[in-house]
Design a protein around this motif. Structure first.
Motif, PDB file in Angstrom:
ATOM      1  N   UNK A1071      14.536  -5.013   0.288  1.00 12.52           N
ATOM      2  CA  UNK A1071      13.932  -6.537  -0.008  1.00 12.52           C
ATOM      3  C   UNK A1071      14.424  -6.256  -1.375  1.00 12.52           C
ATOM      4  N   UNK A1072      14.509  -5.642  -2.326  1.00 14.99           N
ATOM      5  CA  UNK A1072      14.287  -5.290  -3.688  1.00 14.99           C
ATOM      6  C   UNK A1072      15.177  -6.330  -4.375  1.00 14.99           C
ATOM      7  N   UNK A1091       7.272  -6.162   8.870  1.00 12.25           N
ATOM      8  CA  UNK A1091       6.803  -6.116   8.813  1.00 12.25           C
ATOM      9  C   UNK A1091       5.150  -6.489   9.361  1.00 12.25           C
ATOM     10  N   UNK A1092       5.179  -7.648  10.521  1.00 11.38           N
ATOM     11  CA  UNK A1092       4.135  -7.195  10.897  1.00 11.38           C
ATOM     12  C   UNK A1092       3.610  -6.757  11.895  1.00 11.38           C
ATOM     13  N   UNK A1093       3.934  -5.571  12.657  1.00 12.60           N
ATOM     14  CA  UNK A1093       4.022  -4.260  13.527  1.00 12.60           C
ATOM     15  C   UNK A1093       3.872  -3.093  12.631  1.00 12.60           C
ATOM     16  N   UNK A1094       3.983  -3.653  11.409  1.00 11.30           N
ATOM     17  CA  UNK A1094       3.756  -1.775  10.653  1.00 11.30           C
ATOM     18  C   UNK A1094       2.719  -2.189   9.767  1.00 11.30           C
ATOM     19  N   UNK A1116       5.591   0.735   1.520  1.00 10.28           N
ATOM     20  CA  UNK A1116       5.503  -0.612   2.465  1.00 10.28           C
ATOM     21  C   UNK A1116       5.080  -1.829   2.761  1.00 10.28           C
ATOM     22  N   UNK A1117       4.188  -1.217   1.410  1.00  7.51           N
ATOM     23  CA  UNK A1117       2.878  -2.323   0.508  1.00  7.51           C
ATOM     24  C   UNK A1117       3.797  -2.928  -0.254  1.00  7.51           C
ATOM     25  N   UNK A1118       4.998  -2.745  -0.734  1.00  8.60           N
ATOM     26  CA  UNK A1118       6.176  -3.308  -1.661  1.00  8.60           C
ATOM     27  C   UNK A1118       7.287  -4.184  -1.532  1.00  8.60           C
ATOM     28  N   UNK A1119       7.517  -4.075  -0.388  1.00  7.98           N
ATOM     29  CA  UNK A1119       8.538  -4.589   0.508  1.00  7.98           C
ATOM     30  C   UNK A1119       7.417  -6.047   1.101  1.00  7.98           C
ATOM     31  N   UNK A1120       5.166  -5.463   1.553  1.00  9.63           N
ATOM     32  CA  UNK A1120       5.228  -6.897   2.625  1.00  9.63           C
ATOM     33  C   UNK A1120       4.702  -7.352   1.207  1.00  9.63           C
ATOM     34  N   UNK A1121       4.813  -7.125   0.055  1.00 10.68           N
ATOM     35  CA  UNK A1121       4.032  -7.604  -1.375  1.00 10.68           C
ATOM     36  C   UNK A1121       5.969  -8.882  -1.657  1.00 10.68           C
TER      37      UNK A1121
END
Length: 1991
Positions: A1071-1072, A1091-1094, A1116-1121
């Motif tokens: 993603x980055x 992302x939502x499900x995790x 996971x949080x970095x991906x969410x950001x």
């Protein structure tokens, strides 16, 4: 049925059954919580499947019809709306499948549909082939579930220790099945399902695919049969079968046949064992607590019919197909009857129990022991089941113990037979045919049975009865609780059997007896007992050397015989040079002797392998010296087989390092491998000859294998460096050369009688190479050619063997080529999926090859570095490049592909796949190879698919399990699971490494991205969609997604935390990375909702794996950001909204309404708890609970406590071992440290050191443990930092990047409040780790900034100010709490952490900004309110908050002041600037001036003032064309801002003067360094960030001027003193200032300078100023006076320029220069020009007033010319009079001109001010165009206005309007002031000229006493006028004509219109402003003067 016939696309014969198996395994084997309920549901649902086991749904015409119509009418599919049309092809396949398996048409169709769905999981297969797999897999699921359910029952043999509830459920269920005839069904199925038959059917219908598919189908069918048979076996283990079932089982066994080799297959074996357990009563002897219950349930005891039926069936004389099997069953029944007869209940069954003897006889006659050995033991499945082994053990031991008479009979029979045999031998006749070998078979059986012990049960111990009491605990038998307890009867009988059999042993049984002993010696304790037995047997006869009378089975006898053989054979040693040496001598060893010796050597090998004591005792025995004898025998001429046994035996001796060392020397001495050639020797001798001549011709290689085995063992124990010293170049090299050149390189070309042996030879040599390379560490000394002396000459020494192997692997050598071709051969063989002889050994050889390559890759870096440094002439190539070479077999560069293909076989060869993954991961570090690899991997489509499938299969593996830190590999299943897991880890690391490299790389190919087109054009799909194969990305997502739909969250994070962490990291990297980000995020969002499900399962809490859990959350949080940012940019509001509310909501979510987890912490909240007045139903915000999961405290390792080592030195050593690992953590290399410390300990000499060695080693151990702990702490802190950093970036993204309107303002403030308070609570706790503080401080800064912004924007929208709770939506109490925490945080950082405090000061500034009142429009209406009203008005929210803030700040007292002031005075630049800003802010609200007092009293203020002088040098350097850094400028600006703030308070200004502020500034030379404005145009910074030198100069000068201005305004008492000091500054820098006043280019900056300068000059450059200066000498006074005069003249000429024609021109010029921000610029310039004019007019006024109170004595500043300036030609004011006389003096007409202009401007400004107010009031109604126009100036960048939201737009417009209105108000004030001063100056001058001035005619111009007017030419002192009123002398005179002209011009200019205008100004402005001006009075007076008649 007809109505509802929907098709289940998951296939009812597969999907639900798979789920059933998952549930059963989860409940029984994995013991998952809450599983009993689920299991109950599943069992109820699937009961029919169990009852009609394996029965297919029947075909029906109706179904057939329905399926046939599916292509035209469609068919409905469950879970899908409407019906779906299916293609004809699919339907015809369904009919084929239906006929093939005889199953219902719909079921067949479902299987095909499921096959289509599952196809991506089976690359290369069609849906039909997949359907076949699914069909059998469904069957297997049922069979396995049945087996597991039966296994969970409670019974007599074993227990799984499950919960009672679960056992009750499964027992009830299985009982029900059994009562419905399960046994018979199973037996029928086992007979019916036949692999060959099934394959024939499939083959006919083309239902078989490639080799792999065939293998999988055959495995599934075999597993089905096996699982069914196992179910029956497990049942009988636990509970007996009924009579009918038992008889059915016996009936089935009667028909069983054996396999080709005479053994049973594993299915039948299970059924045999089931029967044996049925007939088993041995558990009766074990005194378990439930023994009575079990006895009650035993039909043998309770049912007479049962016994009689079984008895009659087994007594039946009808022979079975396998008589041996019948014999086994009879023996088991006989033993059961024998046990029954000894029980009290057995008395009723006497008629049966009496037959036990007869049955046993029948069994023995049926060769029962032979069948047990050949039929049962040789079955491959036998050794894999512990309870088979236990049952057979009990069968054998029961026979020996319960039927001693039978055993005696067997022995007697054997003795008899031996005699007969002996006689027949002597008489040379045929041996009698009636000989039976039952005892022989029994012994062989025992030997064979106990020699394998896969489970480490050591059952053979029952045969050994300890005669002496054993002190040694580890040698106690399993039954021995205490040393002297009596052994059980059975054990006594068995041990007696062993001893008695050895007494007077007949020669025929000798070999069997030795073999039996060998079996019984298998195990550490057994070996010890066996050793003792052989010792005691011969002990009594030790005096008898010949051993004739001694027992033939004793060490004495056996080793003595060995010596005798050696002596006999040694005599026959021929001379090696004689030609006929090859033929063995005639007196050799007979075949029988050979077998006996072999048996003895094997027994000896077994004993010494297990028992170290035996090893040492035998080796050190002075008489026997077995090692020497054996080495001697090896030189003799004996068969290779015997030599091989001797070598194996020596290898067993070599397991002890102390023996190994001497063994090496003996080996070298005996020259088994000839390493030294005698000078005249013609040919070689030793093992090399045997290999090349004897073994090769026999095509069997036992000797070579034995030798390799010996070397392999010795290499592990010790590797002597000086082997063979003196006779040859010392070292291991000759052995290595022999193994490599003669054995390994020649192995493919030799002939083999048994094909398997080929791979054995390869395997055992590769094993040696592997060990040598594994233990090799490259040293610098390896690369220096050392010499050794040999027989007087120097020869080169050998290198270590590891070095040689390394050298061969790093060159294109035959050895490397052979390894690679072996890998190719291996993968080719595996691809056939067919068994072949030697398969295991080939796999093992391949594994060693892979390990060699891996080790070479691992060590090559260091090896090549050392090689380079040594400048040796060796040539090597990196292995990764050699691997890219071309393979001679295929002519393609496919070595790496071959290595990668092993991943495809991970299911059968997990270790090879693991090594392969490891090698690929090492190669993947080289970017240049990656691109080639991608090409190679994708070159051939089929290979490419296989490789991809291999990687995916490894990742998909469900058996993988994360091992613990302490690996115990005793359990092969666990070991395999761990290896599979590590393979996954290596593959993920490979992906992570590759993703960081340039494209194309392996990761992109493996993850399914485009490698031939641009990566960003990839369109990711679910596997199978649009032919998209299943890629590693699918596998990773599959791993992560499992369990996300359940409450417990993703299963992987608990099952394999480290794996999950890497999976999340791969996803984040995708993603980055800009190339892959688009496709990946689209796919994750649309297909997976990843992302939502995790995120909904955050936080992950794993107590045992804290670091892994933190890392998982971080990625996971970095991906969410990233996702939040991207969806916000793309305006995908719903996606953003979902994630935002998931993370921030404090209302429980609906889908997890049942989750009570998050509500629990609510009560345990800290101080912030009292802010929640909401109802309890709230849950903790997701973001906060994630923060809770990050533990801020960190237990630090204790300091080292050392007794022997020096701590400082140890610390140095530790730090020298530190390195940065692959995760970027700094860790210490524990292995290296261990080596260094042990080396240090080994260096110690002397006895004392040897005595203390254990203590030293203990201390070394404690140091290592401490270092391991340190590493852990570092990793833990790093994980916490990473997690916190990710949390912070997620929070910042949420607040910054997401559309503001997604979070309502009041929520936003509450969220920020919660986050801030929680963050502070965590960071302020006692044990918070300092390393986390900087991140927290950064987060606090961002949050406070957003809080401030949010509150301000809320106020701008005009909401919340009326709220009673205080300020905005967030209560004041919360704000105060935040402030307190912030100040606590600042204080707790103490002296250190200055950079960190920079963040906190920033936060504090933002926080204080909240209480700052926003700019309000100046409506000019304030005069309406009386002063009293304003004083008594209630306090508004801002001032209240400000007051409360100040109270809180003051409560912290001096401590806080100290910290802030200290930071302001020195340290890091940014911290200083921010600390200065904080001081400035606090002082602006500190009404009591406490901070100011503190700064003055503690000397900080003086220190700041004095630092200005030190800044001078740095500031000067800033004015260079290319400045170094702008830091000093920013610091200087901050200081000046603070000093200006201080100067605004009267007290402060006085303090500053006292501290010598002006004196410091006078000394600064930077003010004199005005840069040349044109010269540096060229050097402009293109980005516009670095200002031009002129701008930089202004940034230095303007703050100083402002400071002076403030000091001049705020000093009241000491005003004169201040003014004098400032004047001094002006005079010191006079040249510069005059240059500035003369400035030609009047830009914006110049105007700002002028407005400030004229302001200062107007207050200081006054006639009286100098007297204040004190004692100034006359000369200096004169000079000063000159400067002042010059200032006055320059100011007046400036007025001429600005009031005159230049003004319009300047404004025009500004518009042309910067058209886009012209409005702003124009306003600023107007204000600046008006300000300059106002200042100069004020100056004139002051000069006039100071010179004299009456007009007649005052000085004149303007010439008596009333004409206004004509023409705008650069400001030369020409008048109608010849301009000679007063060319340099501005005329009075200029003042009039200024007056007129100002009056006109006033009305213009007033008009636009009114319009502005009007617009502000009706802001909502303004048209959008106008709004846009208003925002234009405040939004940067093109199209900026378009992007902002409408709310934002109106806020900006409002701000801009307020700015406009206030600007206009300021201009109005200036205009009004200018009008007033102009009128005053006019009046004064007119009064003088028209009333007091005496005109002179030109002709008497030389007469003295004439009235003069001061032109700019007069240079006499300006202020030094005499009291006498004399005007001083001048040249210019005023004529009457001038005065007349003046009067007429003035009268014309100052007309009615102007007067009306002026009075209107007063009416419009002055009264509104509640200040009264003198406009009216002055107008009246001037009018009077002008109307006066001429005198």
């Amino acid at each position: 049925m007809a109505v509802e016939m929907a098709v289940n696309s998951g296939a009812s014969l597969w999907g639900p059954l798979k789920e059933l198996r998952e549930t059963v395994d989860g409940a029984v084997l994995r013991r998952q919580p809450e599983s009993v309920h689920l299991l109950d549901l599943q069992l109820k649902k699937h009961k029919p499947h169990f009852l009609s086991l394996f029965k297919n749904p029947p075909k029906s015409a109706e179904q057939r019809e329905k399926v046939r119509k599916a292509s035209t009418e469609g068919i409905s599919i469950q879970g899908q709306q409407g019906s779906r049309l299916l293609p004809e092809q699919l339907l015809s396949e369904a009919f084929i499948l239906s006929d093939l398996f005889d199953l219902g048409e719909l079921a067949a169709l479902e299987l095909l549909l499921a096959g289509e769905q599952q196809q991506p999981h089976f690359p290369g297969l069609t849906r039909g082939l997949v359907a076949v797999l699914l069909y059998w897999d469904g069957k297997l699921c049922v069979a396995n579930s049945l087996r597991t359910l039966i296994q969970s029952r409670h019974g007599k043999t074993f227990t799984l220790e499950l919960s009672g509830e679960l056992v009750a459920l499964t027992t009830h269920f299985t009982d029900e099945l059994m009562s419905q005839g399960l046994t018979k069904r199973i037996l029928t199925l086992v007979s019916e399902i036949n692999l060959t038959r099934e394959f024939e059917r499939l083959q006919k219908e083309r239902g078989l695919g490639n080799e792999k598919h065939r293998k999988e189908v055959s495995d599934l069918i075999k597993d089905c049969r096996q699982a069914l048979a196992d179910s029956l076996f497990l049942w009988t283990c636990q509970s007996p079968l009924t009579k009918d079932d038992t008889l059915a089982l016996i009936g089935h066994l009667e028909t069983v046949t054996a396999q080709a080799d005479g053994s049973l297959d594993s299915v039948n074996l299970a059924l045999v064992m089931a029967l044996l357990y049925c007939l088993d009563v041995s558990f009766v002897e074990q005194g378990t607590e439930d023994r009575e219950d079990l006895l009650q349930a035993l039909p043998l005891l309770t049912e007479r019919q049962y016994v009689s039926a079984v008895h009659s069936r087994l007594m039946d004389s009808q022979p079975w197909k396998l008589p041996g099997l019948q014999a086994v069953c009879r023996l088991a029944w006989a033993l059961s009857l024998r046990v029954l007869s000894q029980l009290p209940q057995g008395s009723a069954l006497v008629e049966f129990t009496e037959a036990d003897e007869a049955l046993a006889d029948q069994a023995v006659l049926g060769d029962v022991f032979l069948f047990m050995k050949e039929g049962i033991l040789d079955c491959e499945g036998f050794s894999q089941e512990e309870f088979y082994i236990r049952r057979l053990h009990s069968l054998i031991t029961d026979f020996l113990a319960l039927m001693p008479m039978k055993v005696k009979q067997l022995r007697n029979r054997a003795d008899e037979d031996a005699r007969l045999l002996h006689m027949s031998l002597q008489m040379d006749s045929e041996p009698p045919s009636s000989l039976r070998r039952d005892l022989d078979h029994l012994m062989s059986l025992i030997g064979e049975f106990y020699s394998k012990d896969p489970f480490g049960l050591e059952l053979g111990l029952e045969f050994w009865c300890p005669t002496e009491s054993l002190q040694h605990t580890s040698l106690q038998g399993s039954y021995l609780g205490m040393a002297l307890q009596r052994p059980p009867h059975k054990q006594v009988v068995l041990s007696k059997f062993v001893r008695q059999m050895g007494d007077l042993l007949p020669s025929t049984l000798y070999i069997s007896y030795l073999r039996m002993l060998k079996g019984l010696a298998n195990g550490p304790q057994c070996a010890h007992y066996c050793f003792s037995l052989l010792k005691t047997n011969g002990a009594t006869h030790s005096d008898n050397i010949k051993g004739a009378a001694g027992s033939p089975v004793s060490w004495e006898h056996l080793l003595h015989s060995l010596m005798l053989y050696h002596e006999n054979l040694r005599r026959d040693l021929p001379n090696p040079d004689v030609a006929h040496y090859r033929h063995p001598p005639l007196r050799g060893i007979t075949q029988r002797e050979l077998e006996g010796l072999t048996s003895f050597l094997q027994l000896l090998t077994t004993i010494i392998t297990w028992s170290e004591n035996a090893r040492l005792a035998l080796c050190e025995h002075p008489q026997w010296t077995p090692v020497v004898v054996m080495l001697g025998l090896l030189q003799c001429s004996i068969p290779p087989i015997l030599k091989a046994e001797l070598l194996h035996c020596l290898a067993a001796f070599g397991k002890s390092p102390e023996i190994a060392a001497s063994l090496w020397q003996s080996l070298e001495y005996t020259q088994i491998l000839q390493t030294v050639r005698a000078p005249g020797q013609r040919q070689a001798a030793g093992i090399e000859v045997e290999l090349n001549e004897i073994e090769s011709s026999c095509e069997e290689y036992p000797l070579t294998r034995g030798f390799c085995h010996l070397i392999s063992t010795l290499v592990e124990s010790s590797l002597p460096v000086n082997l063979g010293a003196g006779l040859r170049v010392p070292g291991f090299q000759p052995y290595l050369n022999f193994l490599r050149d003669s054995v390994f390189l020649a192995f493919p070309t030799r002939a083999y009688r048994c094909p398997a042996e080929k791979w054995e030879v390869a395997d055992c040599t590769l094993e040696v190479f592997h060990k040598l390379l594994r233990d090799y560490e490259p040293q610098p000394s390896d690369f220096v050619q050392e010499m050794v002396e040999l027989q007087g000459e120097l020869v080169p020494a050998h290198k270590p063997p590891g070095h040689t192997i390394m050298f061969h692997l790093l060159n294109d050598s035959p050895m490397l080529a052979l390894c690679l071709s072996l890998l190719e051969e291996g993968v080719r063989q595996l691809d056939t999926y067919a068994p072949f002889p030697g398969k295991e050994r080939l796999e093992s050889a391949v594994l060693h090859c892979l390990c060699l390559l891996d080790l070479a890759l691992q060590k090559e870096g260091l090896f090549m570095d050392l090689l380079r440094e040594s400048q040796s002439s060796l040539l090597v190539s990196p292995l990764e490049q050699l691997l890219q070479g071309v393979s001679p077999q295929t002519r393609r560069a496919d070595h790496i592909i071959n290595i990668a293909r092993y991943l495809y076989h991970s299911s059968s060869n997990p270790e090879a796949a693991f090594q392969s993954a490891k090698i690929l991961r090492r190669i993947s570090n080289y970017p240049n190879i990656q691109a080639r690899l991608v090409g190679d991997f994708t070159h051939d489509q089929t290979v490419s698919e296989k490789l991809m499938a291999g990687f995916v299969e490894c990742l998909d593996n469900e058996e993988a399990e994360e091992g613990t830190e302490e690996q115990d590999d005793s359990d092969p299943q666990k070991k395999e699971a761990r290896i599979r897991h590590e393979t996954q880890i290596h593959i993920l690391n490979l992906l992570i490494t590759s993703l960081e490299l340039k494209t194309p790389n392996l990761a992109l190919y493996l993850l399914g991205y485009e490698v031939k087109k641009p990566v960003s054009s990839t369109n990711l799909q679910d596997a199978g969609v649009l032919g998209c194969p299943r890629s590693c990305l699918h596998a990773i997502l599959f791993l992560l997604q499992r369990g996300t739909e359940k409450r417990s969250g993703p299963a992987l994070i608990r099952k394999a935390p480290h794996l999950a962490e890497l999976c999340y990291q791969v996803i984040y990297q995708l993603c980055a990375c800009p190339d892959t980000s688009g496709p990946t995020m689209r796919y994750l969002r649309t297909s997976q909702d990843f992302l939502f499900s995790h995120l909904q399962h955050l936080p992950f809490i794993l107590p045992s794996h804290q670091m892994a859990a933190l890392s998982q959350m971080s990625w996971l949080m970095k991906t969410a950001a990233i996702e939040l940012r991207v969806t916000s940019l793309n305006r995908q509001r719903s996606h953003t909204q979902r994630l935002v509310s998931l993370l921030l909501d404090d209302q429980p979510h609906t889908q997890h309404a049942a989750d009570g987890e998050s509500g629990i912490e609510e009560e345990t909240r800290s101080v912030s708890g009292f802010l929640h007045f909401d109802s309890v139903s709230k849950v903790r915000r997701k973001l906060l609970s994630v923060l809770d999961a990050i533990e801020f405290s960190q237990d630090m390792p204790e300091l080292l406590q050392l007794d022997f080592f020096e701590r400082t030195q140890i610390e140095q050593v530790i730090s020298s071992c530190e390195h940065i690992n692959e995760h970027g953590h700094r860790v210490c290399n524990v292995k290296l440290l261990h080596r260094l410390l042990v080396g240090e300990v080994n260096l110690l000499q002397g006895m004392a050191a040897i005595g203390q060695r254990p203590l030293l080693m203990e201390e070394v151990n404690s140091i290592l443990q401490n270092v391991v702990e340190r590493n852990r702490v570092r990793r833990s802190l790093s994980a916490k930092r990473h997690a916190l950093q990710s949390w912070r970036s997620l929070v910042e993204t949420l607040l910054t990047a997401c559309p503001a309107d997604l979070i309502p303002v009041d929520d936003r403030q509450l969220i920020i409040r919660d986050l801030l308070l929680d963050l502070h609570d965590k960071v302020l706790s006692e044990d918070a780790a300092g390393e986390l503080m900087p991140i927290v401080a950064g987060a606090v800064f961002t949050l406070t900034a957003h809080l401030s912004q949010s509150v301000l924007s809320e106020q701008q929208q005009g909401v919340g100010l009326e709220a009673s709770s205080g300020f905005a939506s967030i209560a004041n109490s919360a704000l105060h709490l935040i402030l307190r925490k912030l100040l606590d945080f600042i204080l707790c950082t103490g002296g250190g952490y200055q950079r960190l405090r920079a963040h906190l000061y920033g936060s504090l500034l933002y926080y204080l900004q909240i209480a700052q009142k926003p700019e309000e429009p100046d409506t000019l209406q304030t005069a309406g309110k009386a002063m009293w009203e304003r004083l008594t008005a209630p306090e508004d929210g801002f001032s209240k908050l400000q007051r409360e803030n100040l109270t809180i700040i003051e409560s912290y007292g001096k401590a806080l002041m100290e910290v802030v002031c200290r930071d302001a005075c020195d340290g890091h630049e940014i911290s200083r600037m921010l600390a200065l800003a904080v001081l400035d802010r606090i002082m602006s609200v500190d009404r009591q001036n406490q901070w100011l007092l503190y700064m003055c009293n503690s000397g900080y203020l003086r220190s700041l003032v004095e630092s200005l002088r030190q800044d001078d040098g740095a500031l000067q350097s800033l004015l260079a064309p290319q400045p170094p850094l702008l830091k000093p400028l920013y610091i200087y600006e901050s200081k000046m801002a603070l000093l200006t703030r201080v100067a605004k308070m009267g007290q402060g200004a006085v303090e500053l003067l006292r501290c010598g502020l002006v004196a410091q500034l006078i000394e600064c030379q930077v003010f004199d360094m005005v840069p040349d404005s044109d010269a540096h145009r060229v050097m402009r910074d293109p980005s516009g960030f670095i200002p031009s030198p002129m701008d930089r100069y202004r940034q230095i000068l303007l703050p100083t001027l402002r400071l002076f201005q403030v000091i001049l305004t705020s000093t009241t008492v000491n005003h004169q003193q201040g003014a004098a000091q400032v004047l001094q500054w002006l005079i010191v820098h006079a040249d510069t200032i005059q240059a500035l006043l003369r400035c030609q280019e009047l830009s914006m900056g110049a105007l700002q300078e002028l407005s400030l300068l004229t302001g200062i000059i107007s207050k200081t450059a006054l006639p009286g100023a100098l007297e204040m200066g004190g004692e100034v000498s006359g000369a200096a006074l004169m000079e000063f006076q000159g400067h002042i005069n010059r200032f006055q003249r320059l100011c007046l000429s400036l007025l001429g320029r600005l009031a005159g024609g230049e003004r319009e021109r300047l404004l025009k010029q500004a518009e042309i220069a910067a058209p886009e921000d012209s409005a702003e610029r124009r306003e600023e310039m107007e204000v600046a020009m008006q300000q300059v004019c106002a200042n100069i007019m004020e100056y004139c006024q002051t000069l006039l007033l100071q010179s004299s109170a009456q007009a007649q004595f005052s000085i004149c500043l303007f010439s008596p010319s009333g004409s206004e300036p004509a023409g705008r030609d650069g400001g030369h004011l020409s008048s109608s009079v010849p301009s000679v006389t007063y060319s340099r003096a501005p005329s009075l007409g200029l003042v009039l001109y200024l007056l007129k202009n100002s009056a006109a401007d006033f009305f213009r400004f007033h008009q636009s001010h009114r319009q502005g107010l009007g617009k502000l009031q009706s802001l909502e109604q303004l048209p959008p165009e106008e709004l846009k126009e208003l925002c234009q100036g405040l939004v940067s960048g093109p199209g900026g206005v378009e992007k902002i939201s409408s709310v934002q737009r109106s806020l900006l417009a409002k701000r801009r309007l307020v700015q406009l209105i206030n600007n206009r108000a300021k201009l109005l004030a200036l205009c009004s002031y200018i009008i007033e001063t102009c009128l005053f100056v006019l009046w004064r001058h007119l009064e003088y000229y028209l009333l007091h001035c005496t005109p002179t005619d030109p002709k008497d111009s030389l007469l003295p006493g004439a009235t003069l007017y001061r032109s700019r030419l007069t240079d006499d002192s300006f202020g030094g006028f005499q009291a006498s009123g004399g005007r001083g002398l001048g040249l210019s005179r005023v004529s009457q004509q001038d005065l007349d002209l003046l009067k007429s011009d003035m009268a014309a200019g100052f007309g009615e219109a102007l007067q009306r205008k002026l009075l209107e100004v007063e009416g419009l402005y002055s009264q509104v402003r509640s200040r009264y001006t003198f406009i009216q009075a002055l107008v009246r007076r001037i009018r009077g003067l002008l109307r006066q008649p001429k005198s």
